[in-house]
Design an enzyme around this catalytic site. Structure first.
Site, PDB file in Angstrom:
ATOM      1  N   GLU A  72      34.935  44.446  49.588  1.00 53.62           N
ATOM      2  CA  GLU A  72      35.976  44.623  50.619  1.00 53.62           C
ATOM      3  C   GLU A  72      36.589  46.016  50.643  1.00 53.62           C
ATOM      4  O   GLU A  72      37.821  46.163  50.626  1.00 53.62           O
ATOM      5  CB  GLU A  72      37.084  43.575  50.420  1.00 53.62           C
ATOM      6  CG  GLU A  72      36.572  42.156  50.444  1.00 53.62           C
ATOM      7  CD  GLU A  72      37.626  41.124  50.046  1.00 53.62           C
ATOM      8  OE1 GLU A  72      38.799  41.500  49.892  1.00 53.62           O
ATOM      9  OE2 GLU A  72      37.267  39.949  49.878  1.00 53.62           O
ATOM     10  N   ASN A 120      29.837  43.812  49.190  1.00 51.70           N
ATOM     11  CA  ASN A 120      30.263  42.484  49.642  1.00 51.70           C
ATOM     12  C   ASN A 120      31.462  42.612  50.590  1.00 51.70           C
ATOM     13  O   ASN A 120      32.424  43.314  50.276  1.00 51.70           O
ATOM     14  CB  ASN A 120      30.659  41.668  48.396  1.00 51.70           C
ATOM     15  CG  ASN A 120      30.742  40.178  48.643  1.00 51.70           C
ATOM     16  OD1 ASN A 120      29.854  39.595  49.258  1.00 51.70           O
ATOM     17  ND2 ASN A 120      31.802  39.542  48.147  1.00 51.70           N
ATOM     18  N   HIS A 122      33.599  33.431  55.117  1.00 52.97           N
ATOM     19  CA  HIS A 122      34.736  32.501  55.135  1.00 52.97           C
ATOM     20  C   HIS A 122      35.059  32.296  56.613  1.00 52.97           C
ATOM     21  O   HIS A 122      35.724  33.135  57.237  1.00 52.97           O
ATOM     22  CB  HIS A 122      35.944  33.105  54.411  1.00 52.97           C
ATOM     23  CG  HIS A 122      35.709  33.318  52.953  1.00 52.97           C
ATOM     24  ND1 HIS A 122      35.507  32.277  52.076  1.00 52.97           N
ATOM     25  CD2 HIS A 122      35.635  34.446  52.202  1.00 52.97           C
ATOM     26  CE1 HIS A 122      35.327  32.751  50.846  1.00 52.97           C
ATOM     27  NE2 HIS A 122      35.397  34.070  50.904  1.00 52.97           N
ATOM     28  N   GLU A 181      29.880  33.716  50.051  1.00 49.39           N
ATOM     29  CA  GLU A 181      31.095  32.928  49.769  1.00 49.39           C
ATOM     30  C   GLU A 181      31.340  31.882  50.854  1.00 49.39           C
ATOM     31  O   GLU A 181      32.480  31.678  51.296  1.00 49.39           O
ATOM     32  CB  GLU A 181      32.313  33.856  49.644  1.00 49.39           C
ATOM     33  CG  GLU A 181      32.129  34.976  48.642  1.00 49.39           C
ATOM     34  CD  GLU A 181      33.361  35.841  48.417  1.00 49.39           C
ATOM     35  OE1 GLU A 181      34.461  35.464  48.883  1.00 49.39           O
ATOM     36  OE2 GLU A 181      33.232  36.902  47.790  1.00 49.39           O
ATOM     37  N   ASP A 185      32.320  29.115  53.257  1.00 54.31           N
ATOM     38  CA  ASP A 185      33.118  27.906  53.459  1.00 54.31           C
ATOM     39  C   ASP A 185      33.501  27.855  54.931  1.00 54.31           C
ATOM     40  O   ASP A 185      33.561  28.877  55.608  1.00 54.31           O
ATOM     41  CB  ASP A 185      34.353  27.794  52.548  1.00 54.31           C
ATOM     42  CG  ASP A 185      35.185  29.054  52.427  1.00 54.31           C
ATOM     43  OD1 ASP A 185      35.316  29.790  53.428  1.00 54.31           O
ATOM     44  OD2 ASP A 185      35.727  29.303  51.330  1.00 54.31           O
TER      45      ASP A 185
HETATM   46  O1  G3I Z   1      44.459  30.710  36.161  1.00 56.03           O
HETATM   47  C1  G3I Z   1      45.806  31.074  36.538  1.00 56.03           C
HETATM   48  C2  G3I Z   1      46.774  30.052  36.020  1.00 56.03           C
HETATM   49  O2  G3I Z   1      46.747  30.081  34.620  1.00 56.03           O
HETATM   50  C3  G3I Z   1      48.175  30.395  36.579  1.00 56.03           C
HETATM   51  O3  G3I Z   1      49.065  29.401  36.198  1.00 56.03           O
HETATM   52  C4  G3I Z   1      48.132  30.494  38.103  1.00 56.03           C
HETATM   53  C5  G3I Z   1      49.477  30.910  38.698  1.00 56.03           C
HETATM   54  O4  G3I Z   1      49.321  31.257  40.053  1.00 56.03           O
HETATM   55  O5  G3I Z   1      47.189  31.449  38.467  1.00 56.03           O
HETATM   56  C6  G3I Z   1      45.876  31.124  38.043  1.00 56.03           C
HETATM   57  O6  G3I Z   1      45.004  32.124  38.456  1.00 56.03           O
HETATM   58  C7  G3I Z   1      44.749  32.204  39.847  1.00 56.03           C
HETATM   59  C8  G3I Z   1      43.250  32.001  40.062  1.00 56.03           C
HETATM   60  O7  G3I Z   1      42.932  32.215  41.406  1.00 56.03           O
HETATM   61  C9  G3I Z   1      42.804  30.579  39.716  1.00 56.03           C
HETATM   62  O8  G3I Z   1      43.405  29.659  40.596  1.00 56.03           O
HETATM   63  C10 G3I Z   1      45.158  33.596  40.305  1.00 56.03           C
HETATM   64  O9  G3I Z   1      46.562  33.717  40.235  1.00 56.03           O
HETATM   65  C11 G3I Z   1      44.694  33.804  41.722  1.00 56.03           C
HETATM   66  O10 G3I Z   1      44.943  35.156  42.094  1.00 56.03           O
HETATM   67  C12 G3I Z   1      43.204  33.549  41.825  1.00 56.03           C
HETATM   68  O11 G3I Z   1      42.815  33.666  43.175  1.00 56.03           O
HETATM   69  C13 G3I Z   1      41.462  33.971  43.413  1.00 56.03           C
HETATM   70  C14 G3I Z   1      41.421  35.138  44.399  1.00 56.03           C
HETATM   71  O12 G3I Z   1      40.069  35.396  44.769  1.00 56.03           O
HETATM   72  C15 G3I Z   1      42.003  36.398  43.786  1.00 56.03           C
HETATM   73  O13 G3I Z   1      41.255  36.822  42.685  1.00 56.03           O
HETATM   74  C16 G3I Z   1      40.772  32.749  44.015  1.00 56.03           C
HETATM   75  O14 G3I Z   1      40.709  31.706  43.032  1.00 56.03           O
HETATM   76  C17 G3I Z   1      39.363  33.115  44.467  1.00 56.03           C
HETATM   77  O15 G3I Z   1      38.781  32.051  45.156  1.00 56.03           O
HETATM   78  C18 G3I Z   1      39.444  34.311  45.400  1.00 56.03           C
HETATM   79  O16 G3I Z   1      38.108  34.679  45.724  1.00 56.03           O
HETATM   80  C19 G3I Z   1      37.980  35.728  46.695  1.00 56.03           C
HETATM   81  C20 G3I Z   1      36.755  36.540  46.312  1.00 56.03           C
HETATM   82  O17 G3I Z   1      36.868  37.004  44.994  1.00 56.03           O
HETATM   83  C21 G3I Z   1      36.548  37.715  47.283  1.00 56.03           C
HETATM   84  N1  G3I Z   1      36.493  37.230  48.649  1.00 56.03           N
HETATM   85  C22 G3I Z   1      37.596  36.397  49.071  1.00 56.03           C
HETATM   86  C23 G3I Z   1      37.758  35.210  48.124  1.00 56.03           C
HETATM   87  C24 G3I Z   1      38.859  34.276  48.577  1.00 56.03           C
HETATM   88  O18 G3I Z   1      40.097  34.937  48.542  1.00 56.03           O
END
Ligand code: G3I
Length: 367
Positions: free
Chosen positions: A150, A192, A228, A256, A258
């Site tokens: 991105e 990506n 997405h 990715e 969905d």
């Molecule tokens: O694991 C911690 C947990 O311990 C904590 O209590 C909680 C509090 O908010 O956070 C948890 O971590 C989160 C993690 O997802 C697991 O749910 C992070 O804060 C959160 O930032 C993270 O979000 C991820 C996001 O990218 C940012 O990295 C999403 O799961 C993930 O699906 C998303 O994936 C992105 C791709 O990498 C790039 N393209 C878009 C896609 C969707 O946004």
């Protein structure tokens, strides 16, 4: 690690269930190209049904979060490897290809980098060291990397603001690819991006970047189209994006996938059978477009961003009820799953169209 008896019982039961219903054949086994899922160690080995579906249905694995800079980096030269390594072990044990996601992303900048201060050469050294350390750690374990994720913004195809853009200028993207090639000469290297299937200005900017990289021998092997999308995303844009990147001879990864069904402004949804049918139709369109627009040698994989609806990032981030994946909350295949299988078989009429079309260049770019 020791698993409770219930785990094995559930594994056996889900496998039987899969045999008993008309669910099979498993996605990957039915597909001539790899089919993947983004996996999270939060569920893997903790939820038996999730684990069973991941093992049975997919031939490729992407770490949803564990291999991002914020997942791995704990300071300069300090790393937390164990979570990502456990996914790599899972992939190896179950003979799935592992796709690395992602080396450089504006949204996953470790805190210590955010508070770092130095001249451009100092930032360049940090970037180079990180890519080298992570690339060499996973060398031989990953098949491929999303090197940069991105880098383009949503405003008229400009570069997206990030720590790296601010301190290193736009050239950081190409240089990241060169560092990644040095770190792991065997990995396929991807750029990506999201939105190029519905934002024609962003598509044009991404194509310019690809053309520029090829002219300058930047080692780019493939493009990841995140995909997405929603039930209302027009098919024409999806086809155009796939066609344009395929024409450039790149490997193409739908990285990715969905499909959201909640296109309302409401946080709650009346999830009707019609909405699930529309979702299935959109999945069919995506898979069919991939098969028809991308020559076989350039089909890297289609990866869904998660396994079952409740694991999806969509509800959490959009704060709306939704059901964007191929499996429901009980890990049963949805209409969208069967539509995926159906999409693998091209229409006879479009098969003729494809036969009349000049194939893409087939090879990979860069070196
Ligand atoms: O694991 C911690 C947990 O311990 C904590 O209590 C909680 C509090 O908010 O956070 C948890 O971590 C989160 C993690 O997802 C697991 O749910 C992070 O804060 C959160 O930032 C993270 O979000 C991820 C996001 O990218 C940012 O990295 C999403 O799961 C993930 O699906 C998303 O994936 C992105 C791709 O990498 C790039 N393209 C878009 C896609 C969707 O946004």
């Amino acid at each position: 690690m020791r698993y409770p008896v219930e785990f094995f019982l559930a594994l056996v039961l889900t496998s039987f269930a899969a045999f008993g219903q008309k669910t099979k054949p498993a996605l990957a086994a039915s597909s001539p190209f790899p089919v993947g899922a983004a996996l999270s160690p939060r569920y893997l080995h903790k939820h038996p049904e999730y684990t069973a579906v991941a093992i049975r249905e997919f031939s490729s694995v992407t770490a949803e979060n564990a291999m991002k800079p914020r997942g791995l980096s704990r300071g300069r030269g300090k790393y937390h490897w164990s979570t990502a390594d456990s996914l790599a072990d899972f992939a190896r044990k179950h003979r799935k290809q592992l796709h690395g996601h992602t080396l450089v992303w504006h949204e996953s900048v470790p805190e210590w980098v955010k508070s770092f201060s130095g001249d451009p050469a100092a930032y360049e050294a940090i970037l180079q060291e990180y890519i080298f350390d992570v690339g060499t750690h996973f060398r031989g374990k990953v098949k491929s990397w999303d090197v940069v994720n991105e880098a383009l913004s949503d405003s008229a195809g400009a570069m997206r603001k990030s720590v790296w853009l601010t301190h290193l200028g736009p050239g950081y993207v190409a240089r990241s690819f060169r560092y990644a090639r040095q770190a792991d000469p065997d990995a396929k290297l991807f750029y990506n991006e999201y939105g190029v299937e519905y934002d024609s200005v962003k598509l044009a900017a991404a194509l310019r970047m690809v053309d520029d990289f090829r002219q300058r021998n930047v080692p780019l092997d493939g493009i990841g189209l995140q995909m997405h999308i929603s039930i209302s995303t027009p098919e024409a844009g999806i086809r155009k994006a796939l066609r344009e990147f395929a024409r450039r001879g790149l490997l193409v990864h739908i990285s990715e996938l969905d499909v959201r069904i909640n296109t309302t402004k409401d946080s709650l949804l009346n999830e009707t059978p019609e909405l699930f049918a529309k979702q299935a139709e959109k999945v069919r369109q995506v898979v069919r477009a991939y098969v028809e627009e991308v020559p076989p040698a350039q089909r890297f994989a289609i990866t869904t961003w998660g396994v079952a609806d409740p694991n999806s990032w969509v509800m959490k981030f959009r704060k709306k009820e939704d059901y964007p994946l191929l499996f429901d909350k009980n890990y049963r295949p949805k209409k969208a799953y069967f539509a995926f299988l159906d999409g693998l078989t091209p229409n006879p009429s479009s098969r003729e169209r494809a036969a009349g079309r000049k194939p893409g260049r087939g090879g990979q770019t860069g070196n």
